[in-house]
Write a protein that holds these residues in place. Structure first.
Motif, PDB file in Angstrom:
ATOM      1  N   ARG A   1       0.705  -1.152  -0.077  1.00  0.00           N
ATOM      2  CA  ARG A   1      -0.083   0.010  -0.043  1.00  0.00           C
ATOM      3  C   ARG A   1       0.834   1.074  -0.113  1.00  0.00           C
ATOM      4  O   ARG A   1       0.279   2.217   0.566  1.00  0.00           O
TER       5      ARG A   1
ATOM      6  N   ALA B   1       3.906   2.664   4.300  1.00  0.00           N
ATOM      7  CA  ALA B   1       3.140   1.412   4.942  1.00  0.00           C
ATOM      8  C   ALA B   1       3.722   0.191   5.051  1.00  0.00           C
ATOM      9  O   ALA B   1       3.580  -0.459   6.150  1.00  0.00           O
TER      10      ALA B   1
ATOM     11  N   ALA C   1       6.367   0.450   7.685  1.00  0.00           N
ATOM     12  CA  ALA C   1       5.556   0.350   9.302  1.00  0.00           C
ATOM     13  C   ALA C   1       5.319  -1.023   9.307  1.00  0.00           C
ATOM     14  O   ALA C   1       5.473  -1.637  10.332  1.00  0.00           O
ATOM     15  N   ALA C   2       4.767  -1.782   8.381  1.00  0.00           N
ATOM     16  CA  ALA C   2       4.468  -3.269   8.470  1.00  0.00           C
ATOM     17  C   ALA C   2       5.214  -4.248   8.897  1.00  0.00           C
ATOM     18  O   ALA C   2       5.418  -5.210   9.558  1.00  0.00           O
TER      19      ALA C   2
ATOM     20  N   ASP D   1       6.411  -3.655  12.557  1.00  0.00           N
ATOM     21  CA  ASP D   1       5.382  -4.374  13.098  1.00  0.00           C
ATOM     22  C   ASP D   1       5.637  -5.702  13.236  1.00  0.00           C
ATOM     23  O   ASP D   1       5.468  -6.360  14.344  1.00  0.00           O
TER      24      ASP D   1
ATOM     25  N   ARG E   1       7.588   5.136  16.005  1.00  0.00           N
ATOM     26  CA  ARG E   1       6.891   5.922  14.985  1.00  0.00           C
ATOM     27  C   ARG E   1       7.643   6.947  14.165  1.00  0.00           C
ATOM     28  O   ARG E   1       7.873   7.050  12.708  1.00  0.00           O
TER      29      ARG E   1
END
Length: 197
Positions: free
Chosen positions: A88, A92, A95-96, A99, A182
């Motif tokens: 995406r 993103a 970030a994924a 995670d 973040r």
């Protein structure tokens, strides 16, 4: 034309056996993530899985058998989670990926690494599986980021991103500093975007 034999349906006993094995593996991973290698005995895992110690030993005769299977399970689960990451946009994806390295599967894998550093029976299997997961992680990250590794520095940028994500996962073991994470992820997303064009 030959006769086609329909697949043999699985018996309820096979289904129960498979379900018991799955519960044991999930319990072993959860134990590793929560209490580490020292606290993860066959008895503790069996109790957590809701099965007798005898049933656990039927599936995994030794502790090493159980946790070697858990290593394989964790490696497959991590690979599956990677394959399911949506593409995406690069921010993103960054970030994924982070995670994934701050979740329970990575925490369990980390405990396995530590155990393998001291347990001769685990070390070769953990090393082999981690190399496989590492290659697959890199390959999937390249695909999700739309990276062209034929360009100078792109391969190193992707590997640097994965190393950074792993480092954040390690830091997360001691303290969950989501706000700092973040900011780091946002900075890396910008660097990746610039490097990959």
């Amino acid at each position: 034309m030959g006769v086609v034999t329909p697949p043999t349906p699985k018996s309820p006993k096979q289904d129960r056996s498979r379900a018991t094995r799955q519960r044991l593996l999930e319990a072993a991973v959860a134990c590793l993530a929560e209490v580490g290698w020292a606290g993860s005995t066959v008895s503790v895992v069996a109790e957590r899985a809701g099965v007798s110690r005898g049933a656990a030993q039927h599936h995994f005769p030794t502790r090493e058998d159980l946790f070697t299977a858990a290593v394989e399970y964790v490696a497959e689960e991590r690979s599956q989670a990677l394959r399911e990451l949506p593409s995406r946009g690069r921010a993103a994806v960054v970030a994924a990926l982070v995670d994934l390295y701050t979740g329970p599967l990575f925490r369990a894998a980390l405990h396995l690494w530590v155990a393998a550093s001291n347990e001769e029976q685990l070390r070769p299997r953990v090393t082999e599986l981690e190399a496989k997961v590492g290659r697959e992680t890199h390959r999937i990250a390249v695909r999700l980021l739309g990276a062209d590794e034929s360009r100078p520095g792109v391969r190193e940028t992707v590997q640097g991103l994965l190393d950074m994500a792993r480092g954040l996962g390690l830091a997360n073991l001691l303290t969950d500093d989501a706000a700092r994470r973040r900011r780091v992820v946002a900075q890396w997303a910008a660097l990746v975007e610039e490097a990959l064009g």
